[in-house]
Scaffold this motif. Structure first.
Motif, PDB file in Angstrom:
ATOM      1  N   ASN A 187      43.535 -32.000  -1.355  1.00  0.00           N
ATOM      2  CA  ASN A 187      42.247 -32.450  -0.837  1.00  0.00           C
ATOM      3  C   ASN A 187      42.055 -33.931  -1.091  1.00  0.00           C
TER       4      ASN A 187
ATOM      5  N   SER B 136      41.251 -35.935   5.294  1.00  0.00           N
ATOM      6  CA  SER B 136      41.132 -34.745   4.455  1.00  0.00           C
ATOM      7  C   SER B 136      39.757 -34.115   4.633  1.00  0.00           C
TER       8      SER B 136
ATOM      9  N   LEU C  99      37.043 -31.532   3.109  1.00  0.00           N
ATOM     10  CA  LEU C  99      36.636 -30.862   1.870  1.00  0.00           C
ATOM     11  C   LEU C  99      35.454 -29.960   2.214  1.00  0.00           C
TER      12      LEU C  99
END
Ligand code: ATP
Ligand code: MG
Length: 628
Positions: free
Chosen positions: A293, A304, A306
């Motif tokens: 992550n 990325s 999350l």
């Protein structure tokens, strides 16, 4: 490139191989020696080289991809989404680094981070990396005692927390837990930095110790903080193992080796390159969160994603909606996560356009075949099981679609990844076992780049935990494995998870697999329970699918028992099958078999500090009282 050639080179010419891989990252000063192995099993990769994780994750991309999304934080708890380009991320991290410096944090100081999956958790990690501070992220929501243990081990100069986390719509105040942990700890941090999300109106700041983040952010906004160049083997971060088998170990990671391992694994294993999107459903508090992550995708120049929230909120299609919206190429989750979805209708898997999605990687626990089949059919993508440990920091076994994809074999995480010289060893003789035979999976040192360098502050524990099991100097994974004729490795469970029924050694995993082939079963946990006659007998705890129809729990239990006998023989017959609504798991989603076993033997369940949902344990107790 062919996997076989790539892998062989990594084993036969490690220094040339890793020297080449090291060119993927930026070095302020190039390594003097690729591998220093003068003090086995301790090893130093890229000795003398100087680099920085934050520079590689952010600054290096500013020229070419400053306006590209670096980080997307989606919360189905607060209903907020935050998108940051590399330029915006750079500004936030630099500001955060200035705040850290203003609180007296510098190179080598430890910083404990106790936050949920929110953008500031990532800023805090990268800000530490920028100034050479050593972060130790503690999974948000761990109990105060657990946090106190980690504080005393890491001895931080600063603790950073959020006011609160949320789970399933419920606010969980963090600050009172931090206060309790600081009161319990022997060496509490002199300062606590509180990032307010406006969730806990009742939170109180302790005069002289606690500092609010917002005013400091305003004060230092836009500050340029120079990168601290670190020798490749200085510590970058600490991360405690899940504590499934006992007291968690403080895994210490380096700088250069880790950066190189991240760069290599991103393209070769996860098949994600600059400009592409990776979505890992992990929490930043776990190894997967750190590597895939935060550091991996950013070092690769990727985006990325999350996620904070349940996989079923607002509905069980939430993950696939994210994949569609952001054009996710590679997704990473856990078998536990998929089993949660498996309790729901499979039609949720079909609601979104997944044409950009190429791969779903799953790790953390054994992936049972029915779950693998269900999700493979459900989303129509290749599912890749990968096996690793907090200690290794990146996969040990996987398939590598970034090189060339070898055929998937259900039940196996595949083939060794570059640099891992794996053997399967007989636990008593220490000899290699033949193909198809069961043994302990070991790694021949030196461990490749990215793996732990030691246990924080405890070299002796590093040696005794991992390197003291055989006469030869070998790293023991403490997991059972079988390697087949094609070199595929199957993980059979932990070396302490074996049931001995009248002299027959049965793996808990094989019985669990058999139970979960029964269509009504969502998940099964098997433990060996003491028996006067046979030594031990298998006992099953199972959860049923919501869609299981009108079958009663007793009927389901009897059929599960029958199924195991049919598939594995009478010797594996579960003595009892308990149907429960939830199984006790660690916060990282791993079954707490040692506690189940203790309860089934009327013993104390032991250290429960990493238990996720205490009510699951109460349910098990009630089921045991009721009887199967
Ligand atoms: P502790 O070491 O503190 O007891 P833990 O081993 O649960 O905790 P982690 O490092 O999070 O902590 O988990 C690694 C372990 O998870 C592996 O050793 C293995 O037992 C299991 N595991 C991980 N991935 C897989 C997989 N793909 N298949 C089977 N087992 C897996
Ligand atoms: Mg472990």
């Amino acid at each position: 490139m062919r996997y076989e050639d790539f892998y062989r080179r990594s084993i036969e010419q490690p220094e040339e191989f890793w020297g080449e891989q090291a060119r993927a990252i930026h070095w302020n000063k190039p390594p003097e020696k690729i591998l220093d192995y003068s003090n086995p099993p301790f090893r130093k990769w890229f000795a003398g080289g100087e680099t920085n994780l934050c520079f590689n994750a952010i600054d290096r991309h500013l020229g070419e991809r400053g306006d590209q999304l670096a980080l997307v934080c989606i919360s189905s708890e607060t209903n907020l989404t935050r998108e940051l380009t590399y330029r915006e991320l750079h500004r936030e991290v630099s500001t955060f680094a200035a705040v850290l410096q203003s609180l007296g944090v510098g190179r080598g100081d430890r910083v404990v981070i106790y936050m949920p999956n929110m953008a500031e958790a990532v800023f805090a990690m990268l800000a530490c990396a920028r100034i050479g501070a050593v972060h130790s992220v503690v999974f948000g929501g761990f109990a105060a005692h657990n946090l106190a243990l980690r504080i005393d081990d890491a001895k931080p100069k600063l603790l950073i927390c959020a006011d609160a986390g949320m789970r399933g719509g419920k606010v969980i105040p963090y600050k009172p837990l931090v206060d309790a942990a600081c009161a319990e700890a022997q060496s509490p941090p002199p300062h606590v930095l509180v990032v307010d999300r406006g969730l806990d109106s009742g939170r109180v700041l302790v005069e002289g110790r606690d500092v609010a983040y917002a005013p400091l952010r305003a004060q230092f906004d836009g500050a340029e903080v120079q990168v601290e160049w670190l020798e490749s083997n200085e510590p970058s971060y600490l991360l405690y193992t899940s504590g499934t088998t006992g007291k968690p170990k403080g895994v210490q990671r380096d700088v250069g080796g880790y950066a190189v391992a991240m760069a290599l694994s991103m393209w070769s294993i996860y098949d994600v390159r600059a400009g592409q999107v990776m979505f890992s459903t992990s929490d930043v508090g776990w190894a997967v969160g750190h590597s895939y992550n935060v550091y991996g995708p950013l070092i690769a120049g990727a985006t990325s994603v999350l996620y904070e929230g349940l996989p079923t909120n607002p509905d069980p299609a939430v993950w696939w909606r994210i994949c569609e919206q952001y054009g996710v190429r590679t997704m990473f989750s856990s078998p536990t996560g998929i089993r949660v979805l498996k309790k729901q209708d499979a039609s949720w898997l079909k609601k979104h356009d997944l044409s950009k999605l190429q791969w779903l990687f799953l790790a953390g626990e054994p992936l049972d075949e029915p779950t693998a089949q269900w999700i493979t059919e459900g989303i129509g993508k290749t599912i890749i099981d990968n096996y690793w440990q907090t200690e290794t920091g990146w996969p040990v076994l996987s398939l590598m679609p970034g090189l060339d994809l070898k055929p998937v074999k259900f039940g196996s995480p595949g083939l060794p990844t570059p640099g891992y010289k794996l053997r399967v060893i007989d636990d008593s003789s220490g000899e290699d076992v033949a193909a198809g035979q069961k043994g302990v999976l070991v790694i021949e040192p030196p461990l490749p780049p990215g793996c732990l360098t030691t246990v924080w502050g405890d070299d002796a524990r590093f040696l005794s935990s991992y390197f003291s099991h055989f006469n030869e100097l070998l790293y023991s994974s403490l997991d059972w494995a079988i390697r087949d004729e094609d070199g595929y490795t199957f993980i059979l469970g932990r070396t302490d998870d074996v049931i001995n029924v009248a002299g027959h050694r049965l793996g808990t995993r094989e019985i669990e697999e058999s139970c979960s082939t029964y269509p009504g079963v969502a998940e099964a946990a098997v433990v060996g329970v003491h028996d006067e006659l046979k030594g031990q007998v298998p006992v099953v705890f199972a959860t049923l699918k919501a869609t299981a129809g009108d079958e009663t729990p007793a009927q389901a239990a009897a059929r599960v028992q029958q199924r195991v006998v049919e598939q594995l023989g009478a010797v594996a017959r579960p003595a009892r099958v308990y149907v429960v609504n939830a199984l006790p798991k660690t916060r990282s989603g791993k079954l707490l078999r040692r506690s189940l076993q203790a309860l089934a033997e009327s013993r104390d369940p032991g250290d429960l500090s990493t238990l996720d949902d205490p009510s699951a344990l109460d349910e098990v107790k009630r089921a045991l009282e009721r009887g199967a």
